[in-house]
Motif scaffolding. Structure first.
Motif, PDB file in Angstrom:
ATOM      1  N   CYS A 156      40.814  82.193  71.516  1.00 19.16           N
ATOM      2  CA  CYS A 156      40.974  82.361  69.952  1.00 19.16           C
ATOM      3  C   CYS A 156      39.953  81.343  69.029  1.00 19.16           C
ATOM      4  O   CYS A 156      39.422  81.761  68.046  1.00 19.16           O
ATOM      5  CB  CYS A 156      42.511  81.922  69.519  1.00 19.16           C
ATOM      6  SG  CYS A 156      43.394  83.355  70.214  1.00 19.16           S
ATOM      7  N   LEU A 157      39.865  79.954  69.646  1.00 21.21           N
ATOM      8  CA  LEU A 157      39.398  79.112  68.886  1.00 21.21           C
ATOM      9  C   LEU A 157      37.670  79.327  68.933  1.00 21.21           C
ATOM     10  O   LEU A 157      36.882  79.154  67.727  1.00 21.21           O
ATOM     11  CB  LEU A 157      39.569  77.581  69.034  1.00 21.21           C
ATOM     12  CG  LEU A 157      40.826  77.168  68.830  1.00 21.21           C
ATOM     13  CD1 LEU A 157      41.181  75.758  69.602  1.00 21.21           C
ATOM     14  CD2 LEU A 157      41.313  77.110  67.283  1.00 21.21           C
ATOM     15  N   THR A 158      37.448  79.878  69.895  1.00 19.41           N
ATOM     16  CA  THR A 158      36.013  80.410  70.434  1.00 19.41           C
ATOM     17  C   THR A 158      35.660  81.526  69.431  1.00 19.41           C
ATOM     18  O   THR A 158      34.496  81.571  68.890  1.00 19.41           O
ATOM     19  CB  THR A 158      35.917  80.677  71.840  1.00 19.41           C
ATOM     20  OG1 THR A 158      36.126  79.687  72.627  1.00 19.41           O
ATOM     21  CG2 THR A 158      34.075  80.973  72.104  1.00 19.41           C
ATOM     22  N   ALA A 159      36.514  82.319  69.139  1.00 22.33           N
ATOM     23  CA  ALA A 159      36.475  83.296  68.258  1.00 22.33           C
ATOM     24  C   ALA A 159      36.193  83.041  66.878  1.00 22.33           C
ATOM     25  O   ALA A 159      35.219  83.628  66.266  1.00 22.33           O
ATOM     26  CB  ALA A 159      37.499  84.473  68.303  1.00 22.33           C
ATOM     27  N   VAL A 160      36.756  81.976  66.363  1.00 22.71           N
ATOM     28  CA  VAL A 160      36.578  81.493  65.217  1.00 22.71           C
ATOM     29  C   VAL A 160      35.198  80.946  65.023  1.00 22.71           C
ATOM     30  O   VAL A 160      34.456  81.209  64.008  1.00 22.71           O
ATOM     31  CB  VAL A 160      37.633  80.305  64.903  1.00 22.71           C
ATOM     32  CG1 VAL A 160      37.158  79.625  63.524  1.00 22.71           C
ATOM     33  CG2 VAL A 160      39.073  81.022  64.995  1.00 22.71           C
ATOM     34  N   LEU A 161      34.454  80.103  66.054  1.00 23.19           N
ATOM     35  CA  LEU A 161      33.506  79.638  66.066  1.00 23.19           C
ATOM     36  C   LEU A 161      32.285  80.843  66.036  1.00 23.19           C
ATOM     37  O   LEU A 161      31.310  80.644  65.295  1.00 23.19           O
ATOM     38  CB  LEU A 161      33.149  78.794  67.493  1.00 23.19           C
ATOM     39  CG  LEU A 161      33.976  77.323  67.252  1.00 23.19           C
ATOM     40  CD1 LEU A 161      33.722  76.756  68.627  1.00 23.19           C
ATOM     41  CD2 LEU A 161      33.223  76.505  66.145  1.00 23.19           C
ATOM     42  N   ILE A 162      32.281  81.713  66.713  1.00 17.40           N
ATOM     43  CA  ILE A 162      31.761  83.038  66.795  1.00 17.40           C
ATOM     44  C   ILE A 162      31.536  83.556  65.289  1.00 17.40           C
ATOM     45  O   ILE A 162      30.368  83.792  64.804  1.00 17.40           O
ATOM     46  CB  ILE A 162      32.023  84.074  67.737  1.00 17.40           C
ATOM     47  CG1 ILE A 162      31.801  83.465  69.076  1.00 17.40           C
ATOM     48  CG2 ILE A 162      31.357  85.337  67.715  1.00 17.40           C
ATOM     49  CD1 ILE A 162      32.468  84.389  70.114  1.00 17.40           C
ATOM     50  N   ILE A 163      32.612  83.795  64.765  1.00 17.46           N
ATOM     51  CA  ILE A 163      32.562  84.284  63.194  1.00 17.46           C
ATOM     52  C   ILE A 163      31.798  83.178  62.396  1.00 17.46           C
ATOM     53  O   ILE A 163      30.806  83.650  61.458  1.00 17.46           O
ATOM     54  CB  ILE A 163      33.976  84.267  62.780  1.00 17.46           C
ATOM     55  CG1 ILE A 163      34.894  85.427  63.414  1.00 17.46           C
ATOM     56  CG2 ILE A 163      33.954  84.460  61.270  1.00 17.46           C
ATOM     57  CD1 ILE A 163      36.167  85.345  62.981  1.00 17.46           C
ATOM     58  N   GLY A 164      31.865  82.178  62.551  1.00 15.61           N
ATOM     59  CA  GLY A 164      31.015  80.757  62.015  1.00 15.61           C
ATOM     60  C   GLY A 164      29.640  81.174  62.052  1.00 15.61           C
ATOM     61  O   GLY A 164      28.958  81.107  61.264  1.00 15.61           O
ATOM     62  N   ALA A 165      29.382  81.377  63.198  1.00 14.22           N
ATOM     63  CA  ALA A 165      27.661  81.370  63.714  1.00 14.22           C
ATOM     64  C   ALA A 165      27.153  82.838  63.280  1.00 14.22           C
ATOM     65  O   ALA A 165      26.167  82.697  62.615  1.00 14.22           O
ATOM     66  CB  ALA A 165      27.757  81.532  65.287  1.00 14.22           C
TER      67      ALA A 165
END
Length: 264
Positions: free
Chosen positions: A230-239
């Motif tokens: 889930c935290l990785t998904a947040v980073l993907i959105i930021g990218a």
């Protein structure tokens, strides 16, 4: 421990007393002579203001969502919050995270992680000055995504690789955090800069509070791997948002940087 942070805050409060007003702001209010005196005193006697014409603006909070500004507003709010959610969530509950991924907590681990945070902060200052703002942000998001993904899928037996991944994540997260103090300030015109920076910061604090609140429940109910995903998904959105909307503001004046955002 929490109360002790009031000591440096009070010191900073006294140190900031007497800080001069921005010449740009003074000019916008028609206080030309004051602006000249500040430039002469703090910049140099031979420096002149490039434009001393007061600019009358009807700026308001709604200006941040004007057609030519709203992408900059969205970018700064989203990239900021996508960095602080995993940052605050992971490091607020660091002992639980270390235990969940099979790493032992102790003085040595704490010393190493704090050393990486300090080294990352210094490295981030150098990266911000040396390299492209946009490139630094996007590449940092990619590294954070890869390292956090590894922490999500690696078995607990892969201790060395997990330690290495977490160390790189810590170093880069600390480094790229420098940009949250750079991009918002360089993205908005003078008349709405404080409002834009304030909005982006407020959104980030809301996100960090939500992430900190949800992380222990996520680990307890769904496990460390799902929570890390889930935290990785947040980073993907930021990218994705950074690739789509991040402007390049390096080597530009504040005026040029804020105007270049209209092309984003």
């Amino acid at each position: 421990m929490l109360a002790s942070s009031a000591i440096p805050a009070v010191i900073i409060l006294f140190l900031r007393m007497g800080t001069p007003e921005s010449p740009r702001w003074l000019i916008s209010k028609g206080r030309i002579e004051e602006a000249r005196e500040i430039v002469k005193k703090h910049v140099g006697p031979n420096i002149v203001l490039d434009d001393e014409r007061p600019v009358q603006t009807n700026s308001s909070f709604a200006t941040l969502f004007r057609k030519d500004i709203r992408k900059r507003t969205a970018f700064n709010c989203i990239f900021f919050v996508c960095l602080v959610i995993p940052y605050f969530a992971i490091y607020t509950f660091l002992p639980s995270i270390l235990d969940a991924i099979g790493l032992s907590e102790g003085y040595g681990t704490d010393f190493l992680l704090n050393g990486l945070l300090i080294a990352g902060a210094v490295l981030g200052i150098w990266f911000t000055v040396k390299f492209s703002r946009r490139g630094f942000l996007i590449s940092s998001f990619i590294v954070l995504i890869v390292t956090l993904s590894l922490l999500s899928v690696l078995p607990s037996s892969a201790t060395v690789l997990m330690i290495l991944s977490f160390a790189i994540f810590t170093l880069i997260m600390s480094a790229v955090s420098n940009l949250v103090g750079v991009f918002p300030a360089e993205s908005f015109p003078t008349e709405i800069r404080s409002t834009g920076v304030g909005l982006a910061t407020s959104i980030s604090r809301l996100g960090s509070a939500i992430g900190t609140f949800l992380l222990p429940m996520g680990i307890a109910n769904f496990g460390i791997q799902f929570t890390m995903f889930c935290l990785t998904a947040v980073l993907i959105i930021g990218a994705v948002v950074s690739i789509a909307w991040a402007p390049e503001t390096k080597s530009l004046t504040h005026s040029d940087a804020s105007n270049s955002g209209k092309k984003v």
